[in-house]
Motif scaffolding. Structure first.
Motif, PDB file in Angstrom:
ATOM      1  N   VAL A 183      26.051  51.879  41.497  1.00 45.03           N
ATOM      2  CA  VAL A 183      26.733  52.783  42.431  1.00 45.03           C
ATOM      3  C   VAL A 183      26.802  52.150  43.811  1.00 45.03           C
ATOM      4  N   ALA A 184      27.933  52.281  44.463  1.00 43.08           N
ATOM      5  CA  ALA A 184      28.036  51.921  45.873  1.00 43.08           C
ATOM      6  C   ALA A 184      28.660  53.101  46.592  1.00 43.08           C
ATOM      7  N   ALA A 185      28.143  53.427  47.774  1.00 40.76           N
ATOM      8  CA  ALA A 185      28.677  54.550  48.551  1.00 40.76           C
ATOM      9  C   ALA A 185      29.139  54.028  49.896  1.00 40.76           C
ATOM     10  N   VAL A 186      30.157  54.664  50.449  1.00 41.88           N
ATOM     11  CA  VAL A 186      30.719  54.195  51.716  1.00 41.88           C
ATOM     12  C   VAL A 186      31.043  55.384  52.605  1.00 41.88           C
TER      13      VAL A 186
ATOM     14  N   CYS B 107      34.124  50.122  47.435  1.00 47.58           N
ATOM     15  CA  CYS B 107      32.979  50.169  46.520  1.00 47.58           C
ATOM     16  C   CYS B 107      33.131  49.118  45.433  1.00 47.58           C
ATOM     17  N   ARG B 108      34.347  48.961  44.939  1.00 41.97           N
ATOM     18  CA  ARG B 108      34.574  47.940  43.918  1.00 41.97           C
ATOM     19  C   ARG B 108      34.279  46.560  44.486  1.00 41.97           C
ATOM     20  N   ALA B 109      34.703  46.337  45.751  1.00 43.42           N
ATOM     21  CA  ALA B 109      34.456  45.029  46.377  1.00 43.42           C
ATOM     22  C   ALA B 109      32.968  44.794  46.557  1.00 43.42           C
ATOM     23  N   ALA B 110      32.195  45.871  46.809  1.00 43.74           N
ATOM     24  CA  ALA B 110      30.751  45.699  46.997  1.00 43.74           C
ATOM     25  C   ALA B 110      30.086  45.183  45.731  1.00 43.74           C
ATOM     26  N   MET B 111      30.708  45.500  44.575  1.00 45.88           N
ATOM     27  CA  MET B 111      30.093  45.101  43.310  1.00 45.88           C
ATOM     28  C   MET B 111      30.868  43.969  42.652  1.00 45.88           C
ATOM     29  N   ALA B 112      31.823  43.393  43.388  1.00 50.95           N
ATOM     30  CA  ALA B 112      32.698  42.391  42.779  1.00 50.95           C
ATOM     31  C   ALA B 112      31.910  41.159  42.363  1.00 50.95           C
TER      32      ALA B 112
ATOM     33  N   ASP C  63      31.907  34.218  42.977  1.00 49.68           N
ATOM     34  CA  ASP C  63      32.478  33.027  42.312  1.00 49.68           C
ATOM     35  C   ASP C  63      31.428  31.923  42.265  1.00 49.68           C
ATOM     36  N   GLU C  64      31.820  30.741  41.873  1.00 48.95           N
ATOM     37  CA  GLU C  64      30.882  29.635  41.634  1.00 48.95           C
ATOM     38  C   GLU C  64      30.014  29.326  42.848  1.00 48.95           C
ATOM     39  N   ASP C  65      30.624  29.398  44.029  1.00 54.37           N
ATOM     40  CA  ASP C  65      29.858  29.005  45.210  1.00 54.37           C
ATOM     41  C   ASP C  65      28.913  30.084  45.685  1.00 54.37           C
ATOM     42  N   GLY C  66      29.109  31.288  45.222  1.00 52.22           N
ATOM     43  CA  GLY C  66      28.180  32.338  45.621  1.00 52.22           C
ATOM     44  C   GLY C  66      28.847  33.532  46.262  1.00 52.22           C
ATOM     45  N   VAL C  67      29.580  33.338  47.304  1.00 54.85           N
ATOM     46  CA  VAL C  67      30.092  34.508  48.033  1.00 54.85           C
ATOM     47  C   VAL C  67      31.614  34.468  48.101  1.00 54.85           C
ATOM     48  N   VAL C  68      32.243  35.557  47.789  1.00 55.68           N
ATOM     49  CA  VAL C  68      33.697  35.662  47.928  1.00 55.68           C
ATOM     50  C   VAL C  68      33.998  36.748  48.942  1.00 55.68           C
ATOM     51  N   MET C  69      34.629  36.408  50.026  1.00 50.41           N
ATOM     52  CA  MET C  69      34.966  37.418  51.042  1.00 50.41           C
ATOM     53  C   MET C  69      36.387  37.910  50.784  1.00 50.41           C
ATOM     54  N   LYS C  70      36.521  39.179  50.504  1.00 50.74           N
ATOM     55  CA  LYS C  70      37.863  39.723  50.269  1.00 50.74           C
ATOM     56  C   LYS C  70      38.581  39.930  51.587  1.00 50.74           C
ATOM     57  N   GLY C  71      39.911  39.948  51.522  1.00 46.82           N
ATOM     58  CA  GLY C  71      40.705  39.984  52.747  1.00 46.82           C
ATOM     59  C   GLY C  71      40.622  41.274  53.527  1.00 46.82           C
TER      60      GLY C  71
ATOM     61  N   LEU D 281      26.440  44.316  47.693  1.00 41.30           N
ATOM     62  CA  LEU D 281      25.528  44.842  46.673  1.00 41.30           C
ATOM     63  C   LEU D 281      25.278  43.784  45.608  1.00 41.30           C
ATOM     64  N   ARG D 282      26.374  43.171  45.167  1.00 41.94           N
ATOM     65  CA  ARG D 282      26.241  42.139  44.144  1.00 41.94           C
ATOM     66  C   ARG D 282      25.376  41.000  44.662  1.00 41.94           C
ATOM     67  N   GLN D 283      25.614  40.601  45.934  1.00 46.25           N
ATOM     68  CA  GLN D 283      24.886  39.468  46.506  1.00 46.25           C
ATOM     69  C   GLN D 283      23.403  39.762  46.596  1.00 46.25           C
ATOM     70  N   GLU D 284      23.049  40.945  47.114  1.00 48.39           N
ATOM     71  CA  GLU D 284      21.638  41.320  47.247  1.00 48.39           C
ATOM     72  C   GLU D 284      20.945  41.303  45.900  1.00 48.39           C
ATOM     73  N   LEU D 285      21.584  41.935  44.903  1.00 48.32           N
ATOM     74  CA  LEU D 285      20.920  42.064  43.613  1.00 48.32           C
ATOM     75  C   LEU D 285      20.842  40.726  42.896  1.00 48.32           C
ATOM     76  N   THR D 286      21.867  39.886  43.082  1.00 46.60           N
ATOM     77  CA  THR D 286      21.825  38.561  42.451  1.00 46.60           C
ATOM     78  C   THR D 286      20.713  37.730  43.049  1.00 46.60           C
TER      79      THR D 286
END
Lengths: 240, 245
Positions: free
Chosen positions: A134-137, A198-203, A206-214, A222-227
């Motif tokens: 879950v992600a909340a905003v 919220c979808r972007a928070a859990m996206a 990619d290979e290098d680690g972090v993908v910043m959406k536009g 969220l994905r980064q913290e948990l990974t």
């Protein structure tokens, strides 16, 4: 990127986390599955108990309402049927609340997304079984219909409406609380934007680690913290 | 080597990651749940570990409360005894596990074990389901032998995280290298004589000649667990601690 999170600050609780957004800071602790009082026991699922403590003073009806909203969201996220006749207990201490110059209803709506994010992270830290992520905003409509995500106090002054929404990684809407004046078309626009954030928070990263959406969202925090946390837990495997 | 895949709760495992079992049976460990017919989803955030030989998958997650499962060796503390059973605590704030008074090697109705509240035993989980009370036994019911289980006299019990206890119980591989990456006990064992029992429920019982040595071993274990020391760090910490003893 994203909110300020620190994992497992408390040794006594099964899972704990501190979560800070622009407006508030929460210390969350989760315990479970533990023994339940006979009167709260449910025959086929775990009982969920949420306790919210304000930064100062005693808790009152406002905290009771927040607890009921948070508990309802967590009931859809936890795998309650895995541990019948037990208790999942979450305690949320608000360490920094939104400023009292804001209206009461705005403060309540502002707290909810942080409370939900903090509870989810604490439950995860405690290893409780979860059905989805879950992600909340927290979004505010300011000025000429512009939507701001996780606004600061200054940006909130004179806002038309505020909205707290939460989505899970199956696309379900789990929380929708709003305050202020808005019409249905505006709300639908805000719901779409919240879903995207919220979808972007859990996206996936990619290979290098972090993908910043536009867009204006704060990236896959969220994905980064948990990974990072999961990889730290198996660091010993890589070493041997 | 690429890092193992990290899954978030509710995500399904892609079919290309699944091992191909010879007998057509896949074993799911902690952190995964099967939704028939063929979806396997994660219930926690962890890194996916696959054992191709045993056709098993699980998610590694540090922390959390111990959940009893059949076959685990645990350290239980007797809380009270009733007519036929002892009620023991495996973890705080959960319902008691039941230890039958006759579930010991070489006892009969006339010669029951003399255990009182507060005594510590090394036992094996014999029954664990979400619908019933957990049951433990102090002997192998198939062979009737104690196999190291039974009362632990003296010494002291230290708390560690269940994931760390699992690493301690992993044993060593062919070259004698610890599979779990924990060398504290081996290093200390070179200089100090002590007995140790590790419970999968996050408890380690240590009994050494003196209180000082027992407490030192406990501190080292706690440090390796919470400090996340790697093998080199553990060796250094052990050397430093042994100097003072």
């Amino acid at each position: 990127m994203g909110p300020d999170i620190s994992h497992h600050p408390l040794q006594g609780a099964d899972g704990s986390v501190t979560f800070s957004s622009n407006l508030c800071s929460i210390l969350a602790a989760a315990n479970g599955p533990v023994e339940v009082q006979r009167r709260d026991e449910l025959p086929e699922e775990a009982a969920v108990e949420v306790n919210i403590r304000p930064p100062s003073g005693v808790s009152g009806p406002r905290e009771r309402w927040l607890e009921s909203v948070v508990a309802a969201v967590l009931r859809s996220v936890l795998h309650l049927h895995m541990h019948p006749r037990t208790l999942v207990q979450i305690t949320l201490q608000i360490t920094k609340a939104p400023s009292s110059t804001l209206k009461g209803a705005i403060r309540d709506v502002a707290l909810l997304p942080s409370l939900i994010n903090a509870s989810f992270l604490a439950l995860l830290d405690g290893g409780l079984p979860l059905r989805s992520t879950v992600a909340a905003v927290f979004l505010a409509v300011v000025g000429m219909g512009e939507v701001r995500e996780d606004p600061s106090e200054k940006e909130l002054a004179g806002c038309k409406s505020v909205h707290g929404l939460a989505y899970n990684n199956h696309g379900d809407l789990l929380l929708s609380e709003s305050s202020g004046s808005f019409d249905l078309a505006e709300w639908e626009n805000i719901a779409d934007q919240a879903e995207e954030t919220c979808r972007a928070a859990m996206a996936p990263l990619d290979e290098d680690g972090v993908v910043m959406k536009g867009t204006m969202s704060s990236g896959p925090w969220l994905r980064q913290e948990l990974t990072d946390k999961a990889q730290a837990a198996v660091a010993w495997r890589e070493a041997t | 080597m690429a890092a193992a895949m990290v899954l978030l709760p509710g995500e399904n495992i892609p079919t290309d990651k699944l091992p191909k079992p010879k007998k057509g049976k896949l074993t799911l460990g902690p952190g995964l749940q099967h939704t028939p017919p063929s979806t396997i989803s994660a219930t926690t955030a962890g890194s996916l570990q696959v054992d191709h030989r045993k056709a098993a998958l699980w998610l590694e997650h540090a922390g959390g409360r111990y959940q009893p499962s059949v076959g685990d060796l645990v350290i239980a503390q007797i809380h009270h005894s009733s007519v036929e059973t002892f009620s023991c605590a495996l973890t705080p704030h959960t319902s008691f596990a039941i230890l039958g008074q006759l579930a010991f090697e070489g006892v009969s109705k006339k010669t029951r074990p003399q255990l009182k509240a507060g005594d510590v035993v090394y036992a094996r989980v014999s029954k664990a389901s979400k619908w019933e009370d957990v049951e433990i036994e102090c002997f192998n019911s198939a062979t009737g032998k104690a196999e190291g289980m039974g009362q632990l006299k003296g010494g002291m019990v230290f708390d560690v995280r269940p994931a760390f206890a699992r690493r301690l119980m992993m044993g060593t591989d062919k070259e004698g290298v610890s599979k779990g990456g924990v060398v504290v006990l081996e290093e200390v064992g070179g200089k100090v004589k002590f007995e140790v029992a590790v419970g999968r429920n996050g408890k380690v019982w240590v009994d050494s000649g003196s209180v000082r040595e027992t407490v030192m071993i406990g501190h080292l274990l706690r440090g390796a667990d919470e400090g996340g020391w790697d093998v080199e760090g553990q060796r250094k910490a052990v050397k430093k601690a042994l100097r003072d003893v």
